[in-house]
Structure formats: structure tokens, C-alpha cells
Design a protein around this motif. Sequence first.
Motif, PDB file in Angstrom:
ATOM      1  N   ASP A  47     -59.198  48.549 -16.642  1.00 20.36           N
ATOM      2  CA  ASP A  47     -59.449  49.779 -15.913  1.00 20.36           C
ATOM      3  C   ASP A  47     -59.815  49.502 -14.460  1.00 20.36           C
ATOM      4  O   ASP A  47     -60.258  48.403 -14.107  1.00 20.36           O
ATOM      5  N   GLU A  48     -59.656  50.516 -13.651  1.00 16.47           N
ATOM      6  CA  GLU A  48     -59.972  50.408 -12.236  1.00 16.47           C
ATOM      7  C   GLU A  48     -61.394  49.900 -12.051  1.00 16.47           C
ATOM      8  O   GLU A  48     -62.314  50.336 -12.741  1.00 16.47           O
ATOM      9  N   HIS A  49     -61.553  48.960 -11.129  1.00 16.74           N
ATOM     10  CA  HIS A  49     -62.862  48.360 -10.867  1.00 16.74           C
ATOM     11  C   HIS A  49     -62.949  47.949  -9.399  1.00 16.74           C
ATOM     12  O   HIS A  49     -61.929  47.882  -8.700  1.00 16.74           O
ATOM     13  N   ASN A  50     -64.153  47.687  -8.928  1.00 13.07           N
ATOM     14  CA  ASN A  50     -64.359  47.285  -7.543  1.00 13.07           C
ATOM     15  C   ASN A  50     -63.830  45.880  -7.306  1.00 13.07           C
ATOM     16  O   ASN A  50     -63.860  45.032  -8.198  1.00 13.07           O
ATOM     17  N   ALA A  51     -63.390  45.646  -6.094  1.00 15.89           N
ATOM     18  CA  ALA A  51     -62.856  44.339  -5.719  1.00 15.89           C
ATOM     19  C   ALA A  51     -63.983  43.415  -5.269  1.00 15.89           C
ATOM     20  O   ALA A  51     -64.938  43.852  -4.630  1.00 15.89           O
ATOM     21  N   PRO A  52     -63.858  42.129  -5.584  1.00 19.80           N
ATOM     22  CA  PRO A  52     -64.807  41.157  -5.031  1.00 19.80           C
ATOM     23  C   PRO A  52     -64.506  40.966  -3.542  1.00 19.80           C
ATOM     24  O   PRO A  52     -63.461  41.427  -3.060  1.00 19.80           O
ATOM     25  N   PRO A  53     -65.350  40.258  -2.816  1.00 14.76           N
ATOM     26  CA  PRO A  53     -65.100  40.050  -1.386  1.00 14.76           C
ATOM     27  C   PRO A  53     -63.746  39.403  -1.094  1.00 14.76           C
ATOM     28  O   PRO A  53     -63.106  39.708  -0.098  1.00 14.76           O
ATOM     29  N   ALA A  54     -63.305  38.485  -1.954  1.00 16.25           N
ATOM     30  CA  ALA A  54     -61.997  37.845  -1.782  1.00 16.25           C
ATOM     31  C   ALA A  54     -61.471  37.469  -3.162  1.00 16.25           C
ATOM     32  O   ALA A  54     -62.232  36.983  -4.007  1.00 16.25           O
ATOM     33  N   ALA A  55     -60.166  37.704  -3.380  1.00 14.09           N
ATOM     34  CA  ALA A  55     -59.591  37.375  -4.684  1.00 14.09           C
ATOM     35  C   ALA A  55     -58.071  37.316  -4.598  1.00 14.09           C
ATOM     36  O   ALA A  55     -57.461  37.955  -3.741  1.00 14.09           O
ATOM     37  N   SER A  56     -57.503  36.548  -5.532  1.00 10.71           N
ATOM     38  CA  SER A  56     -56.048  36.504  -5.674  1.00 10.71           C
ATOM     39  C   SER A  56     -55.706  36.542  -7.152  1.00 10.71           C
ATOM     40  O   SER A  56     -56.538  36.239  -8.013  1.00 10.71           O
ATOM     41  N   LEU A  57     -54.467  36.929  -7.418  1.00 11.71           N
ATOM     42  CA  LEU A  57     -53.970  37.024  -8.782  1.00 11.71           C
ATOM     43  C   LEU A  57     -52.640  36.283  -8.837  1.00 11.71           C
ATOM     44  O   LEU A  57     -51.743  36.564  -8.034  1.00 11.71           O
ATOM     45  N   GLN A  58     -52.526  35.324  -9.754  1.00 13.19           N
ATOM     46  CA  GLN A  58     -51.266  34.621  -9.965  1.00 13.19           C
ATOM     47  C   GLN A  58     -50.783  34.938 -11.368  1.00 13.19           C
ATOM     48  O   GLN A  58     -51.530  34.780 -12.334  1.00 13.19           O
ATOM     49  N   VAL A  59     -49.539  35.394 -11.470  1.00 10.52           N
ATOM     50  CA  VAL A  59     -48.969  35.719 -12.777  1.00 10.52           C
ATOM     51  C   VAL A  59     -48.379  34.434 -13.355  1.00 10.52           C
ATOM     52  O   VAL A  59     -47.438  33.873 -12.810  1.00 10.52           O
ATOM     53  N   LEU A  60     -48.985  33.984 -14.461  1.00  7.98           N
ATOM     54  CA  LEU A  60     -48.515  32.769 -15.127  1.00  7.98           C
ATOM     55  C   LEU A  60     -47.383  33.068 -16.101  1.00  7.98           C
ATOM     56  O   LEU A  60     -46.513  32.230 -16.320  1.00  7.98           O
ATOM     57  N   ARG A  61     -47.421  34.277 -16.704  1.00  7.39           N
ATOM     58  CA  ARG A  61     -46.406  34.700 -17.673  1.00  7.39           C
ATOM     59  C   ARG A  61     -46.272  36.207 -17.633  1.00  7.39           C
ATOM     60  O   ARG A  61     -47.256  36.920 -17.441  1.00  7.39           O
ATOM     61  N   GLY A  62     -45.070  36.706 -17.859  1.00  2.00           N
ATOM     62  CA  GLY A  62     -44.867  38.139 -18.042  1.00  2.00           C
ATOM     63  C   GLY A  62     -44.822  38.943 -16.763  1.00  2.00           C
ATOM     64  O   GLY A  62     -44.581  38.415 -15.680  1.00  2.00           O
ATOM     65  N   ARG A  63     -45.080  40.245 -16.918  1.00  2.00           N
ATOM     66  CA  ARG A  63     -45.072  41.192 -15.799  1.00  2.00           C
ATOM     67  C   ARG A  63     -46.294  42.081 -15.909  1.00  2.00           C
ATOM     68  O   ARG A  63     -46.648  42.530 -17.002  1.00  2.00           O
ATOM     69  N   VAL A  64     -46.909  42.365 -14.757  1.00  2.00           N
ATOM     70  CA  VAL A  64     -48.064  43.260 -14.695  1.00  2.00           C
ATOM     71  C   VAL A  64     -47.872  44.243 -13.553  1.00  2.00           C
ATOM     72  O   VAL A  64     -47.066  44.022 -12.652  1.00  2.00           O
ATOM     73  N   SER A  65     -48.635  45.319 -13.603  1.00  2.00           N
ATOM     74  CA  SER A  65     -48.660  46.282 -12.517  1.00  2.00           C
ATOM     75  C   SER A  65     -50.069  46.285 -11.942  1.00  2.00           C
ATOM     76  O   SER A  65     -51.040  46.556 -12.654  1.00  2.00           O
ATOM     77  N   LEU A  66     -50.175  45.965 -10.671  1.00  2.00           N
ATOM     78  CA  LEU A  66     -51.447  45.987  -9.959  1.00  2.00           C
ATOM     79  C   LEU A  66     -51.523  47.331  -9.250  1.00  2.00           C
ATOM     80  O   LEU A  66     -50.660  47.658  -8.427  1.00  2.00           O
ATOM     81  N   THR A  67     -52.521  48.134  -9.601  1.00  2.00           N
ATOM     82  CA  THR A  67     -52.649  49.472  -9.032  1.00  2.00           C
ATOM     83  C   THR A  67     -53.857  49.533  -8.107  1.00  2.00           C
ATOM     84  O   THR A  67     -54.881  48.907  -8.362  1.00  2.00           O
ATOM     85  N   ALA A  68     -53.697  50.291  -7.029  1.00  2.00           N
ATOM     86  CA  ALA A  68     -54.782  50.523  -6.075  1.00  2.00           C
ATOM     87  C   ALA A  68     -54.466  51.818  -5.343  1.00  2.00           C
ATOM     88  O   ALA A  68     -53.325  52.040  -4.936  1.00  2.00           O
ATOM     89  N   ALA A  69     -55.490  52.661  -5.218  1.00  2.00           N
ATOM     90  CA  ALA A  69     -55.315  53.968  -4.567  1.00  2.00           C
ATOM     91  C   ALA A  69     -54.147  54.696  -5.245  1.00  2.00           C
ATOM     92  O   ALA A  69     -54.142  54.851  -6.447  1.00  2.00           O
ATOM     93  N   ASP A  70     -53.154  55.100  -4.473  1.00  2.00           N
ATOM     94  CA  ASP A  70     -52.025  55.859  -5.024  1.00  2.00           C
ATOM     95  C   ASP A  70     -50.758  55.015  -5.138  1.00  2.00           C
ATOM     96  O   ASP A  70     -49.652  55.538  -5.097  1.00  2.00           O
ATOM     97  N   ARG A  71     -50.927  53.709  -5.273  1.00  2.00           N
ATOM     98  CA  ARG A  71     -49.735  52.862  -5.335  1.00  2.00           C
ATOM     99  C   ARG A  71     -49.850  51.863  -6.487  1.00  2.00           C
ATOM    100  O   ARG A  71     -50.928  51.574  -6.965  1.00  2.00           O
ATOM    101  N   ALA A  72     -48.690  51.365  -6.896  1.00  2.28           N
ATOM    102  CA  ALA A  72     -48.613  50.345  -7.934  1.00  2.28           C
ATOM    103  C   ALA A  72     -47.589  49.313  -7.486  1.00  2.28           C
ATOM    104  O   ALA A  72     -46.565  49.659  -6.888  1.00  2.28           O
TER     105      ALA A  72
ATOM    106  N   GLU B 261     -45.456  45.949  -8.987  1.00  2.00           N
ATOM    107  CA  GLU B 261     -45.094  45.115 -10.123  1.00  2.00           C
ATOM    108  C   GLU B 261     -45.093  43.655  -9.684  1.00  2.00           C
ATOM    109  O   GLU B 261     -44.504  43.305  -8.653  1.00  2.00           O
ATOM    110  N   LEU B 262     -45.756  42.820 -10.474  1.00  2.00           N
ATOM    111  CA  LEU B 262     -45.818  41.385 -10.207  1.00  2.00           C
ATOM    112  C   LEU B 262     -45.222  40.654 -11.401  1.00  2.00           C
ATOM    113  O   LEU B 262     -45.540  40.969 -12.548  1.00  2.00           O
ATOM    114  N   ARG B 263     -44.372  39.675 -11.132  1.00  2.00           N
ATOM    115  CA  ARG B 263     -43.682  38.922 -12.185  1.00  2.00           C
ATOM    116  C   ARG B 263     -44.174  37.473 -12.227  1.00  2.00           C
ATOM    117  O   ARG B 263     -44.833  37.020 -11.306  1.00  2.00           O
TER     118      ARG B 263
END
Length: 105
Positions: A47-72, A74-76
Motif C-alpha cells: 500500500d501507499e507509504h511515505n518515501a525514505p530520504p533516498a531509495a532505489s528499487l531494482q526488479v530482480l524478477r517479473g514486472r511491478v507497477s510503481l505508483t505515485a500521485a496520479d501516475r504509474a 511499469e518496471l520489468r
Amino acid sequence: MPDLTALADEHLAAARTAPHGRSAHLVMHDGVLRQTVIALTAGTSLDEHNAPPAASLQVLRGRVSLTAADRAEELRTGTLRMIPKERHGLTALEDAVVLLTAVND
């Protein structure tokens, strides 16, 4: 030294049998730096949550949707993306494993 492939296999298998469809493991913790492997089954969300001061996301497998504000976005598999500075969420579009790297205050 952690084997990310083995951790991805292990936690995806655990997520598939978990009631909420997810499994996570803290891989590294050094002061303010944290790295976490997170496995999600298709359709499972963080679920939607606050962001830390700095962060990254690496997709190791599959597909995800990163949502923020009114946008999404897709990351593969293989994608490395900075986490938005605003509230955000993550949904697995198919069974997926990500590596979250975060710096917390």
C-alpha cells in the motif's frame, strides 16, 4: 555475501504460500543503509507509504507497477529506478522479486 538469486527463489516460494502473497528479507543493514529483498505474487500490493530520504528499487524478477500521485510506471526485470520522494506504492503485475535499497534518517 548474500546470493540474490537464491534469496529471490526462496522468498518467491515463501510468498506463494504466504496468506498475503509476500515475503521479505533484510539483506544488509549498515547504519542508515538498508537493503531488502521483497517477493510479491501477481496482484499483491504494498500500500501507499511515505518515501525514505533516498531509495532505489531494482526488479530482480517479473514486472511491478510503481505508483505515485496520479501516475504509474511499469518496471520489468533488470530495471533500476529511484523511488519517488512522495508517497508511493508497489503492485506486482506478475510474480516478482525486487531489491529495495533505502537510506533512512
